[in-house]
Structure formats: structure tokens, C-alpha cells
Design an enzyme around this catalytic site. Structure first.
Site, PDB file in Angstrom:
ATOM      1  CB  VAL A   1      -0.776  -0.060   1.180  1.00  0.00           C
ATOM      2  CG1 VAL A   1      -1.774   1.337   1.211  1.00  0.00           C
ATOM      3  CG2 VAL A   1      -1.618  -1.282   1.024  1.00  0.00           C
TER       4      VAL A   1
ATOM      5  CB  CYS B   1      -9.015  -3.841   0.535  1.00  0.00           C
ATOM      6  SG  CYS B   1      -8.642  -5.503   1.301  1.00  0.00           S
TER       7      CYS B   1
ATOM      8  CG  HIS C   1     -10.910  -7.543  -2.537  1.00  0.00           C
ATOM      9  ND1 HIS C   1      -9.447  -8.007  -2.903  1.00  0.00           N
ATOM     10  CD2 HIS C   1     -10.485  -7.094  -1.321  1.00  0.00           C
ATOM     11  CE1 HIS C   1      -8.734  -8.052  -2.048  1.00  0.00           C
ATOM     12  NE2 HIS C   1      -9.357  -7.245  -0.872  1.00  0.00           N
TER      13      HIS C   1
END
Lengths: 348, 348, 348, 348
Positions: free
Chosen positions: A15, A148, A240
Site C-alpha cells: 500500500v 479493502c 476483490h
């Protein structure tokens, strides 16, 4: 106008690298300070980080020295991409020292006086900053963005709130980059599904409710809907995917739901925040989309893609959601939060 | 005792190959006849089939000639692994000619006089054979096993019926072998999730209800529970993983549910059918199991693995199910059906 | 006859687990002692190891306590699966204390008095044991097997030595399990090739020469051929594939080379050592084999598969070699070495 | 200046899609005509093509009708991305009708009067056009670019010709997109290596020699070096990685070789052709690069990345080459050829 200097805590991780990538050409912010674990301290960034992105390390960043992770010498605006256990200790220290800590960590997300914010969804929650003890003492504060796995879901649910959200079930198929680097061992995930991500289901459920909750004075009243999440890891690099079912009180028609998604615009779009996607949510008509391989970069990774809306035999509707986990689900979320804070006068 | 000669329709496909593999050392059956598409007819099996299993082609099978796909010259017991559109035409033709057609195809599964059977779950449904017109005319008949995504789920649900099954939600992450060969293009699935499998959700929902339904004279009354399925394809070779939530009327405790799974035994176990697993369902205590890479071969691929039982915020309980899609979900299902039929006198 | 008790150093790693799996039903050896890093000491094996194999942990092993990694209390025969840096210190300590250390580590392989052995290839080299100082002092000694990338190659080259091996070029595509666990991060290898494995090319080149060398009194004269290796990591679970070219002095015909491979038998086959494959090398005629997915388990993982023999435009012949890296290339290699040692009287 | 209208033969395939993507914003060319197989004829492109790229179909292309694959009505400049067997028939037909056929197919590459061209390497070979019968008859002609596995290699070898290239050995690890769509079945390649690609080794060897050959009047004298290729397919989406060894007559030092690569510029760079990369070849210093996941997009997919230069125990030097197989290795190669043709007056 000179740019606002930014510090990054956890700059060498997956990140942290996305922060650097996203800020390389940012019109308002520039990276001025990088910190990571003790092991990295004093090294050049290019040596300390195992860069895992497809674009090269910006030259000025590569040559920057990794600073000690202490507020002394750090800029006043900090992006934090730390593991939760370290964040729990480090973020309060920076806030206490007067820094605006824009955090991607889970450590303080559920603390009652810490805003958990998606600018398109609940920008008003940033007012919680004003009641933080750090703010009163030093001007510093902590603002967080969600997990996330929660953010894509919440962006898909927000436009449905007008229909009375009663129940949400979500099953995730999460990318390996969500676990950081080195993160998931290849022997664990190649040709496999791992039906477990520690604490992930709990975070998804409680964060979704806080994000879709109402600010009532100094408190967020969580959304009242029932919610259940199941989280799986799959062999996908970024993105995702979530299979979602919802029950909606007002029983909208299919076209109304799709229109709600496609027409969803919010404060970041109106304010034209630099990292705000033109379309926060897009419905894809193809019968087999969204897919991480093809749809993850919509809106430069900031758009949530939705598809396959169809009736659900248990609740009302089911659909698929896809969101970029390290952009919209992490670094981009924090950058967008910082942009909102700037416009709202919190970075002054 | 000499073995019962078996014919295989669709012998060159992924499921046809599994039939051959599973029957290589079968105590009751032996492969005597192989048929496939016109393209393969007359070739040696070893040339006609692109063998995709890790064990070698049995030598006698490799040297067998592929026969025309007509009942003339075929044995009286046929395992059918055909595409639905072909099966719809071909299976009735073989039944009409007096063959016992033990089918893995979806073509006739939902036809009211065709038994859809998992021997551990609803073996009594085979009595539907007696009302089939083919049976009356020629002695032939068709018996089917469920879709590969339904069978693992139903095996996990069957032990819960004692608690009053009210609602089922299932999200699947299905292996590529379920799509046959060549099936899923590598450019479509490598590093990707495909949130769509044609007709799969419909099959899962209606087959689950028929399997868990009650035979009432000449009709199966479908299970009365609500059901919703979402089907995804993932980059896994073998093994369908499913995230399931259920509501149960009698509100059993966690230990009662686990005990129901682990103690589940049924007719195939009592009859010691050769392909029956000792344990049809096993609950795995590890927090991150079952996983296709590690758990798919339990019970030689015939055991359904369950794990992660925990409360569901919307229904009562959620858990993960894993089942081998080409063994328990296809070839093994049909072989077990044939074994049941033999013991019940239907292969005489 | 009671079995010989075995200790395993590095018992929790990928190779340690293979030792346990391969010894579960071994006719001569039984695991009696397990050691691993300090972190594991005192724990039950089932808790200390993250078991990564498809067969379950043997029950007696699961319940065994992990011992301190010191010779006190250890059996006299030790299988060692340690990282090289640890092995360099630990293996001499055990040998010094009188243990037969059958090692899979690279630490001592190239030491002049340490035999580097593949029983089919250079079993005579075990006589080097007799000149080891440990042997003279305490009876202990160290015997090693080669790197996982060298062993398959050497098994394919050994039958060609009769033709005068002059030059060898090998490019590997190595499985992730070769890097241990957690080993290769999934973010590094999913959909990728890594053209570098530290020290691997050096090991392949020097070990191949030592293995194909001649024992001359107390020295091994390395094979005189020229050799070059290039090593790559690919997203394969088990099985190292190698593209090889060779120059042979006597210019044999294609059929002679294939016959040399298929007819290759050696001491382990003559002695019927329990882990010796019936066929050490098998040539596959299909134009696109060997492939790790389908051919890795030949000979229970102990057979080297070769295919695609065709003329080379630079050297004489090129072909593909496949070998199971954690069985023939690690645990199985050491077990076979131990079996040879027993028959030769070195475990008395 | 209005743009030159372009037709695409084989527009729906993987390479056809890349043509469309690369030409979307091209300064000189615009797609005006699309043809594919009979099955697609008359459909809208968006319906006929299964679009497999991450950028969306350009709107004007999506709405374009797929034309019959005949010269009637086709533009005068044709990019051809056809299977070899179809190209063998179709490309001459278009050339005969007066079209400039810029082909990616292997069908005519080795025909003596057909230029096989990489503009950085052998741009002079385009003069072969002038001797083509089609050219004389109708003005039409065929120009080809090499196979996707040859082009990266040749770009890495071209700068080494000054050192006297004597011998080349190359082992490839090729991406699945090189096989088109649907191409490689996922069941064949997931977790696997396929050590065979039909005709690929032959193409690599003969094309490399033709590309590095000398035009002598109306003939290309092939490069005189010895060459051997071995081709493997791996589970990578885009990017062919190659392990290469070379022998060089003048025995340059390591720095000289690296300098030769990094300083390599050629006609496309001097002419500033729109698709020419600034750097045709780049040497990466990191010990584990190039890697397809990270380095494939250098120079917008037109740069060949080289790394790991080190001495070879058999030849002189070994190194790793990476090239984007559907950009530099296919569509981009043809577009660059067309740009060269335009500047040289062949598209007038």
C-alpha cells in the site's frame, strides 16, 4: 501554489508503494518523507523497498532516505499504511504530535471518535475530528478509510439506501495483494481457494454498518440492516470480487436499481477532487462481468464495477461487485480522504 | 462371478476419462464399450481421447476401438457423460433400446419420472424408474446424478434436514475441470474470477430441492426451503468450494451440527457399496479449511469436506463446503448410483 | 526385525514433511525423533508444522514432541533438511557425535570428503565416508544428495555417459515447492517467470560434474564435460522441467539414446531398494511431454521422465527432462541414499 | 492531413484486437475496415469479437460492421492477423488486388521475395517488395514481421552482431496469449509447463537467420551463425521470457555488451516513427529481472528487456530476454513495419 508535503508511514509495503505511485503526479500533494520499519531506516528507498508495481519507482523517491518512524521531522500530513498492531501505537503518537494522520489501517477505524470515511458515502463523518482529544491538544487527528473488502461493497450499497437497505449478504473472493508482501505464500494459493482471512469478516460487517450509519452529534449510529460476510482468498493479483445479496424495503424494479448505481454522484464528484472517479459505480451489462482481469482499472482503479443483477430466491436481489483492493480499497481511499480534508479546511 | 459389462457414452471427455479411471479396478463393473462423437468413431481410444488425468490410460482401454454412439452392440448398462443437448436426444434412445442409462447429464434430471439421486440422500427416489415408459416397454431406464455444484452442497445439507432446513444461500467457487475439456480458455481464467456459469445457478437451486424432496407415489415433492445460488469460476483444477449460509428451524447448537455431519452414514455405507466413502461428510476443525489443494481427495474424492461453521448475521449458520467435482460431482456419483441400482436389483 | 529409528532435522519444512510422508510405511526405517527451529521446540509436531501435503499427517507423528536440535537423545540415523547456513553448523555436530547424517542440504555437498550420491549413478562414492574425520572419531559421517535441479538432469545424463558426454546446456523451469515454505510469495510468481534462483546455477553445474565424476582413491575427479545452466522459477507446484542440449562424442542414433534411457537400471534396482523406482528414467513418446501436471508422479515421484529428443542445431541433441523436486529431488533422494547405506553396512 | 485508411484481416482475434487498440490514437492510420471469419461477417464488431483487452473497445470500432474477407471494398493498406493456413491463401489474394499487406502471419515469411522485417534490424530488406510479382502487376505486395518468439531474441542479438555472432541457443517460456483465443485450455496450463509449441522452434531458428541475414540483390543470405531453440509454454498472460546463450567472435567484455544494448538506436528511432520505442533494447541491472509481470510494458510494450548477463560455461555469455508477444511480437511489429513503409514511400 506549492504542494502540501506528505509523509508516508509504512512506505515500503504494497500500500505504501501505491501511495507513492498515486502521488507521483498529484496536483496538491507531494511525497516529502518516507518511513518504514527499523530495518529500512537510513537506507535509500530504492534499496529498502521491494518495488512490486508495474510503473517504475519515481526517481526522486528512489533516492530518498527512509526516515525514522517518529513525528520529529515528519510533515504535518501523514498517510499511514501500517499493520494494525503497529498502527495502534504509532498513529496516536503522530496525531498527538499534531499530524493529520490519514490512515489505511484497521487499528482505530472502529474507535467512536475516529471517522471511518468514504467521501462519496459519508463525508459528513469527518466532523468527528473536532471531538478528538489530539485535535484539541495539538491540532492533530486520525481519519481512516475502510478495509479493502468493505469499500467496494459499501460503494455498491450506498446508492441502494434510498430503497431501504434491510439485509446484506456478501461472499468475497479476494486478491492476494490484499495480504501485503510477501503476504500469501504461493504454495498456499496457486490453484487453490483459502476460505479464511483473519478478522476480515468481522471488519467487513462492522465497518459496513459504521460507513452506512448516521452521524448523530458526536456518535455514529450504525446502519440498522442485518449483515453477514464470508471471505475467501483466490489466486488473483488485484481486485476483490464479491457475490452479494440484498433485501430492500421499497422493492424497486431492476431498472431503478441499475439507474441508482449508474447515476450515483456525490461530493467528491461535485468538488472535482483530483482522485475522484467520474463514476463511482458503474453497472456492466455483459452477463459475465465484472471480472478482475478486465475491469479492475475502471476509473483508474477508483470505480466500483457492478454486474449480474438478478432476483435472489432468498433475499430480493443478487449481484456481483468488483473493486480494486489496493487503489480504491487502500491507497486511493486514503488519498481521496485527504483531498476531502483539504477542501474542508482540515489540512490548513 | 464375471463382471457386468459397461458402456460409456462421451468416453473421451473429462468425465468419461474419470469413468474409465474409476472403473479400472472396479469389483463389479468393467468397461466393455466406448462411444464418443462421430469424430472419434473407429479410432483407438488412446488416439481419440486427449487423456487429462494423472494416472495413465489403462492399457486395455487405450487399445479399445471407439464405437458408434448407437444402442446396437452396446452393453445393457451405460454410463453417460454427454453434453446436455446431445444427451437429450441420445439418452432416451438408449433407454428405449433397453439400456440402463446412468447419466451425469443435466438433460433429463428435472423430468418428473427420472430419478435424480445421491445414494446417501434420496435412494428411495430410484423407484421412479418403475413408472418410466422406457422401463415398461424395453426394460431400459434413465437415472441421473446431480450437477457438480449441487452434490457437495446437498451432502452437507442432508444431515441438517433433521433440524428443519428453512433457507439456503450458496456462493460457489468452481474448478475449471467442471467445464470439460478444452472448456475454459486459459486467457479467461488465469489470475481471474468469472462470476458466471451458464444455467448453473438454476440447476443448483432446482436440483437441490428435488434431491432433498419427498417421493410421494409417482412424484417428488421438492424440498420446501428457500434457496439462492451464485456461481463463480476460479483458477482451481479440481474441487468446488462453496460459502453457504442456512437457517434451521430447531436452532441446534454448533456441536449438534458438527456431530450431525460427522456421524452421517447412509445406505451406501450400510450396504458397503464399493465406491461409497466411509464418511460421506467430514467436518474439518482447522480454521482455514477445507481447501481444494489439500482436501479434495478425502475418501478418494467421494467425501464432502465441511469447515468454518460459525454464526451467520442474517441466517443462522454459515460454513464452507468442498467437493470433488469430477469424482463425487460426476463420474463417482454415477458409479455409486449404478452400485445402488445393482444392489436394488435394477441391473439384473 | 525391528525398524531403524530415524531422526529428522528440519522436520517442519517442505522437505521435512516429505520425509515423514515417505517414511510412514517404510519397511526398514521409522521416524523416532523430530527437530526443527527453536521456535518449534517442545511443541507437538501437528502444532509446530504447517502441513502442506495432500496426505494427512500420520497420527503418531502429529502427537510427537519436537526435540531440541542437538545430538543428545537423537537417533543414530539422521535425515537432514536444513537451510544451508544452519546445516553448515549443525550437520558436522551430529556427525561428530556419531550420527549418520543423510543430508539434503547444499552445505557440505562439495566438500571433498563428503559423498554426493545418487545411488543409480555413483554409489561407489559412498566410500568417501571412510576417510571422514568424524567417521574415524565417532563412527558418524555425512552423506549428501544433490540439488533438486541437478538430480533429474544427472539421471537423464548418466545413461548417456557411454556415448561420451562432452557438453551439457540446461535451462530449468523450477517449481515453487523447491523454495520451501513460505518460500516464493504469490505476488512474485502468479502469472510470472522469475529468471533467477540464488546460487542455483552454480550448484547445478558443480554438482553435476561431481556426480558424474570418478572416485579416484580419496578424491572425486569431476566429469570433464563443459556445462552451463540457467535457472528459472515458474508457477508450478511440484516438478522441475528442464530444456537440455548435449554433445556426445560417439554420435549415437536417436533410437540408441532412447534405448539407453529406457533400459537404464542400476544398483538400487538390482538391490531392490524399497524406494528405488523400477525405471529410473523413462522416455515418453508423446510430442508434448513430459509435463509436471501429468508426469510428476511416475515411479511414485522417483522416476525421471524424458521426452522430445530431437537434433540440436548447436550441440547434437536436445530434449526435455522432468523430475519431482521434493521427492526424487530431496526427501526421496535422501531416503534412497539411506537405503543404499544400510545395504552397504553403513547403518550398522 | 487525413489519415490513411487501414483494413484488418482477422480483426476479432487476440492480435486483431491489439491492432485496434494500437491504432485507436495513431497519428497516421485509422481503422476503416474489419474482416474476420465467415461466422463474424455482417455482425457488429462488438458482437463478433470476444474482446480480451483491458482497455475498452473504441466506440467507433464496436459499431463497425464486419466485412467479407475479400479485397472488394477493402482499403489499400491491410494489416493481417490470420492463421497461417488461411493467410497462405488470403494474403496473396489481397496483394494481387493491389493491397499493401502488412502481415503478422508465418505463411509467407520465408518466401524468398517476401521481406521479413524488424525496422530496427533489417529495414533494407523491404526492397524485396520491388521484385514481387504482385507489385509489378497491381502495385500490391506483402511484408511480414517475425514470430513472437523470434522478435525479442533478434532485437537482443542485433546489437551483438558487431562482435561477430557465431552461435545462439535459446530456450523460451512463452505466454498463453501467443496461442490466440481460446488458444491454450486452462486445464492444460494451470500449474503446468508445456514443453512443445507446434512449428515454433523451426520458425525461431529460420526467421532469426533471415532477419539477421544480408540482402544481396534479390536474395537474403541468412545469418551464418549456428542456432538452436527450445520452446515452452508457461502460465503467463503476456510476455515471452527467453534464456539465451551466445558465442561471439571478438570476445567483448561484459560492459561492452551492455553498452551495445543500451546504446542501440536504429532507423525507427532516427525517423521518429510513431510506434518506435525510444529504446529498442534496455539492459536491467537487477539480478532477477526481466520478469513478465513487471517489465512487459516497457516502451509501451515495444522495448525488449534484457538482464542477467553472465559468462556461460559452454558458449561465451548467457542472459535473459523478455519481449511483449502481442505488441512487439505481433501487432506492434506490423504497425511499425507499416510506419516504415510509409516513410519509405511504399504506402503512396
Amino acid at each position: 501554489m506549492s504542494k502540501i508535503p506528505i509523509g508516508i508511514l509504512g512506505a515500503t509495503g504494497v500500500v505504501g508503494q501505491r501511495f507513492i505511485q498515486m502521488l507521483e503526479h498529484h496536483p496538491w500533494f507531494e511525497v516529502a518523507w518516507l518511513a518504514a520499519s527499523d530495518r529500512s531506516e537510513g537506507k535509500l528507498y530504492a534499496e529498502a523497498a521491494k518495488w512490486r508495481l508495474k510503473t517504475p519507482i519515481p526517481a526522486n523517491i528512489a533516492a530518498m532516505k527512509v526516515s525514522p518512524a517518529t513525528p520529529a521531522g515528519a510533515p504535518k500530513v501523514i498517510f499511514a499504511a501500517l499493520d494494525a498492531s503497529i498502527a495502534a501505537e504509532m498513529e496516536p503518537r503522530f496525531a498527538d504530535a499534531g499530524c493529520a494522520v490519514v490512515s489505511n489501517s484497521s487499528a482505530l477505524r472502529m474507535q467512536s471518535d475516529v471517522p471511518l470515511v468514504i467521501p462519496e458515502v459519508n463525508s459528513s463523518h469527518i466532523k468527528l475530528i473536532d471531538i478528538q482529544a489530539w485535535r484539541k491538544k495539538s491540532g492533530g487527528y486520525v481519519v481512516t478509510n475502510p478495509n479493502c473488502s468493505a469499500i467496494g461493497l459499501v460503494l455498491a450499497l450506498a446508492p441502494l439506501q434510498q430503497f431501504g437497505l434491510e439485509t446484506v449478504m456478501a461472499v468475497t473472493m479476494q486478491a492476494i495483494s490484499g495480504a501485503g508482501y510477501p503476504g500469501v505464500a504461493s504454495l498456499d494459493i496457486l490453484g487453490n481457494v483459502i476460505p479464511f482471512i483473519r478478522n476480515e469478516e468481522e471488519k467487513m460487517e462492522e465497518e459496513t454498518r459504521k460507513l452506512l450509519g448516521q452521524l448523530n452529534g458526536s456518535k455514529v449510529i450504525p446502519g440498522a440492516f442485518a449483515m453477514s460476510a464470508q471471505c475467501n482468498r483466490v489466486a488473483v493479483e488485484d481486485g476483490h470480487t464479491e457475490s452479494v445479496s440484498v433485501r430492500l424495503r421499497t422493492k424497486p424494479k431492476r431498472e431503478e436499481i441499475i439507474a441508482a448505481w449508474n447515476s450515483f454522484r456525490s461530493e467528491p464528484q461535485q468538488l472535482k477532487l483530483p482522485s475522484a472517479p467520474e463514476l463511482p459505480v458503474v453497472y456492466l451489462e455483459a452477463s459475465d462481468r465484472p471480472q478482475p482481469r478486465f475491469d479492475i482499472d475502471m476509473g483508474a482503479g477508483m470505480t466500483t464495477a457492478v454486474g449480474r443483477l438478478r432476483p435472489c430466491g432468498v433475499l430480493d436481489w443478487k449481484f456481483t461487485v468488483l473493486s480494486h483492493n489496493t487503489i480504491r480499497g487502500a491507497a486511493g481511499a486514503a488519498v481521496l480522504n485527504a483531498e476531502l480534508l483539504k477542501v474542508k479546511g482540515y489540512l490548513a
